[in-house]
Design a protein around this motif. Structure first.
Motif, PDB file in Angstrom:
ATOM      1  N   UNK A 173      28.481   7.780  19.164  1.00 56.34           N
ATOM      2  CA  UNK A 173      27.314   7.977  20.016  1.00 56.34           C
ATOM      3  C   UNK A 173      26.199   8.685  19.252  1.00 56.34           C
ATOM      4  N   UNK A 174      24.982   8.563  19.763  1.00 58.61           N
ATOM      5  CA  UNK A 174      23.811   9.082  19.041  1.00 58.61           C
ATOM      6  C   UNK A 174      23.885  10.588  18.814  1.00 58.61           C
ATOM      7  N   UNK A 175      24.251  11.342  19.850  1.00 54.49           N
ATOM      8  CA  UNK A 175      24.208  12.796  19.731  1.00 54.49           C
ATOM      9  C   UNK A 175      25.244  13.307  18.729  1.00 54.49           C
ATOM     10  N   UNK A 176      26.479  12.828  18.850  1.00 54.51           N
ATOM     11  CA  UNK A 176      27.519  13.276  17.923  1.00 54.51           C
ATOM     12  C   UNK A 176      27.223  12.798  16.507  1.00 54.51           C
ATOM     13  N   UNK A 189      42.847  14.863   7.117  1.00 52.28           N
ATOM     14  CA  UNK A 189      42.893  16.262   7.555  1.00 52.28           C
ATOM     15  C   UNK A 189      43.071  16.361   9.065  1.00 52.28           C
ATOM     16  N   UNK A 190      42.416  15.493   9.809  1.00 49.79           N
ATOM     17  CA  UNK A 190      42.601  15.509  11.264  1.00 49.79           C
ATOM     18  C   UNK A 190      44.056  15.198  11.634  1.00 49.79           C
ATOM     19  N   UNK A 198      34.250  17.372  14.905  1.00 50.68           N
ATOM     20  CA  UNK A 198      34.908  17.710  16.171  1.00 50.68           C
ATOM     21  C   UNK A 198      36.248  16.986  16.341  1.00 50.68           C
ATOM     22  N   UNK A 199      36.941  16.766  15.225  1.00 52.52           N
ATOM     23  CA  UNK A 199      38.258  16.136  15.289  1.00 52.52           C
ATOM     24  C   UNK A 199      38.246  14.641  15.496  1.00 52.52           C
ATOM     25  N   UNK A 200      37.058  14.024  15.523  1.00 49.78           N
ATOM     26  CA  UNK A 200      36.942  12.582  15.743  1.00 49.78           C
ATOM     27  C   UNK A 200      36.995  11.817  14.424  1.00 49.78           C
ATOM     28  N   UNK A 201      37.514  10.606  14.461  1.00 54.30           N
ATOM     29  CA  UNK A 201      37.527   9.717  13.306  1.00 54.30           C
ATOM     30  C   UNK A 201      36.765   8.445  13.620  1.00 54.30           C
ATOM     31  N   UNK A 202      36.209   7.844  12.582  1.00 53.54           N
ATOM     32  CA  UNK A 202      35.538   6.551  12.689  1.00 53.54           C
ATOM     33  C   UNK A 202      36.445   5.503  12.063  1.00 53.54           C
ATOM     34  N   UNK A 203      36.494   4.310  12.674  1.00 52.49           N
ATOM     35  CA  UNK A 203      37.345   3.227  12.202  1.00 52.49           C
ATOM     36  C   UNK A 203      36.498   2.115  11.598  1.00 52.49           C
ATOM     37  N   UNK A 204      36.401   2.058  10.286  1.00 50.36           N
ATOM     38  CA  UNK A 204      35.633   0.963   9.673  1.00 50.36           C
ATOM     39  C   UNK A 204      36.159  -0.409  10.041  1.00 50.36           C
ATOM     40  N   UNK A 205      37.452  -0.532  10.307  1.00 52.07           N
ATOM     41  CA  UNK A 205      38.055  -1.834  10.598  1.00 52.07           C
ATOM     42  C   UNK A 205      37.722  -2.401  11.957  1.00 52.07           C
ATOM     43  N   UNK A 206      36.856  -1.725  12.736  1.00 50.96           N
ATOM     44  CA  UNK A 206      36.488  -2.264  14.041  1.00 50.96           C
ATOM     45  C   UNK A 206      35.293  -3.201  13.965  1.00 50.96           C
ATOM     46  N   UNK A 207      34.673  -3.336  12.780  1.00 55.17           N
ATOM     47  CA  UNK A 207      33.480  -4.156  12.643  1.00 55.17           C
ATOM     48  C   UNK A 207      33.758  -5.631  12.871  1.00 55.17           C
ATOM     49  N   UNK A 208      32.715  -6.435  12.793  1.00 58.82           N
ATOM     50  CA  UNK A 208      32.831  -7.861  13.074  1.00 58.82           C
ATOM     51  C   UNK A 208      33.495  -8.605  11.918  1.00 58.82           C
TER      52      UNK A 208
END
Length: 486
Positions: free
Chosen positions: A333-336, A365-366, A476-486
């Protein structure tokens, strides 16, 4: 070298004694037809000669298809082999066991590159290195994409589990203790370790874990796995009636499709494990809340992980500002995303730090921090830097393992000597101590949420408390998943 005979459940194997160790190479731990579940090998008579490496699994990393890495003396589909390295002497009684799971982006690699004789001797442990199916043969979801339930999910992970079952059933004959097995891996091997930590099928097969650069975020969700398998189907002209053709077509045709699909993707690989609701939980979200195996964990990552992917050809991970920003905004999201981006200077150094954090450092690390809430956990950061590539992805392997030759010296940043060699010895000593005792020793404090202390590996090590705290807090303990792309 002197021949040594060991009795396994399938039959006798004949290994060779070296200077302070005995090694058994190319032992078949399972057999599998193409796109089939791994099964127990058929018993054999006589002594299987375990004096040379078995064939590694067919693989292709990049565009042009090379026959020499598909079928031949060194590669082939009959590849579910492992190697056992046993030290001579040392402490009396059964020795603890380390099982090494190689990396290679789930597309390449094999066990034969990792000579574990030095690690076994220095650490007084039994070391097992394993092959598993990679690429299109191990990690493409043809079953769901084509409506072919006869093709099981995540075959490469099923191979790893079959290898651990072999260790459980046979390692005592080699002097190992089946009740003290630690799984270890780097990159895709580290991600595999993290997945085995949440797999119900792997529960009880290991008693500790070492993760070197990689965790659960760099794999696919089920929807992405189906889309990519459909890309394969389009290239090959497959449908629900194509099971027999898949199992019998020329291997080069399958690998050629893999190269074609790879060319269609950006910041992704064409074959990777996925959340299947069977070997693994059904989604990334379920994985984050799933209980991890109740075992001690030693984990870490390199400071400049993404530099390797800047330098190598291809485009398998996001490393440029627009791609990194788009992933953050889409998933956080934009804010995070704005809070995360504010933690990194808008320059080359900041881009390397953000790319490294997004892909490897923060997910690892998470994962360790979540695990530390219930189980003993230790964390490190690898800061030893190559003069050109920095503390990049995979540099730790060149220090830890005894890779020889001029090219490996260049990759390492110099010869395996002096303070560089001492760093490698420290790292091996910590891993071996963890394999023996369930902790890395050497006055290394546990990682916990209160202090977040970790070891920084360099030519001179140090302990730091919550390094780069503002950067870590921004995620904030969140991860991003590159494999979710198109």
């Amino acid at each position: 070298m002197t021949e040594t005979i060991v009795q396994t459940r399938a039959g006798r194997v004949s290994g060779l004694e070296g200077a302070g160790f005995t090694r058994f190479l190319g032992i078949p731990y399972a057999r599998a037809e193409r796109f089939g579940e791994p099964e127990a090998v058929a018993p054999w008579s006589g002594a299987h000669p375990a004096n040379r490496f078995g064939r590694q699994c067919p693989q292709q990393y990049g565009g042009k298809v090379r026959r020499d890495v598909l079928e031949g003396p060194d590669y082939g589909e009959d590849c579910l082999h492992l190697n056992v390295y046993r030290p001579d002497g040392g402490a009396a009684g059964p020795k603890p066991v380390m099982v090494w799971i190689h990396g290679g982006a789930f597309m390449a690699g094999g066990s034969n590159a990792y000579d574990a004789s030095r690690l076994a001797q220095e650490g007084d442990i039994v070391v097992v290195t394993i092959n598993y199916r990679v690429g299109v043969l191990g990690f493409v979801n043809f079953g769901d994409a084509l409506g072919l339930p006869a093709i099981p999910s995540n075959l490469g992970l099923r191979d790893q589990i079959a290898a651990l079952e072999w260790v459980r059933d046979n390692i005592a004959a080699f002097g190992g203790d089946p009740g003290r097995v630690k799984i270890c891996g780097q990159s895709a091997g580290s991600m595999s370790v993290s997945l085995l930590m949440v797999s119900p099928r792997a529960r009880g097969l290991f008693h500790g874990a070492v993760m070197q650069s990689g965790a659960v975020s760099l794999i696919h969700d089920r929807a992405r796995s189906i889309r990519d398998a459909q890309r394969f189907a389009a290239v090959l002209g497959l449908d629900q009636s194509s099971l027999e053709r898949l199992r019998t077509m020329d291997l080069a045709e399958l690998i050629g499709a893999q190269a074609a699909v790879s060319g269609q993707l950006s910041n992704a690989i064409p074959a990777a494990p996925w959340y299947d609701g069977d070997v693994l939980p059904a989604s990334f979200e379920e994985t984050l809340s799933a209980p991890t195996a109740p075992v001690p964990l030693l984990a870490g990552a390199a400071r400049d992980e993404i530099r390797l992917f800047d330098l190598m050809p291809g485009n398998i991970l996001p490393s440029k500002w627009p791609d990194l920003e788009a992933l953050l905004r889409e998933q956080l999201g934009e804010a995070h995303a704005a809070r995360v981006l504010a933690a990194y200077p808008r320059n080359r150094k900041g881009r390397i730090a953000l790319g490294s954090d997004l892909t490897f450092i923060m997910p690892t690390r998470h994962f360790a921090e979540r695990h530390s809430a219930a189980q003993p956990t230790w964390f490190y950061r690898f800061d030893y830097a190559h003069p050109i590539a920095g503390a990049t992805h995979g540099l730790d392997l060149t220090v830890f393992w005894p890779f020889k030759g001029f090219k490996m010296a260049l990759a390492r940043g110099g010869p395996d000597a002096g303070r560089r060699a001492e760093l490698g010895r420290r790292m091996r000593a910590h891993v071996a101590h963890f394999v023996r005792h369930g902790d890395p020793g050497d006055i290394w404090p546990r990682y916990d949420r209160a202090s977040r202390k970790l070891r920084v590996y360099d030519l001179a090590d140090r302990i730091e408390a919550d390094p780069l705290a503002a950067r870590y807090a921004a995620w904030e303990g969140r991860d991003v998943q590159p494999g979710l792309g198109k």
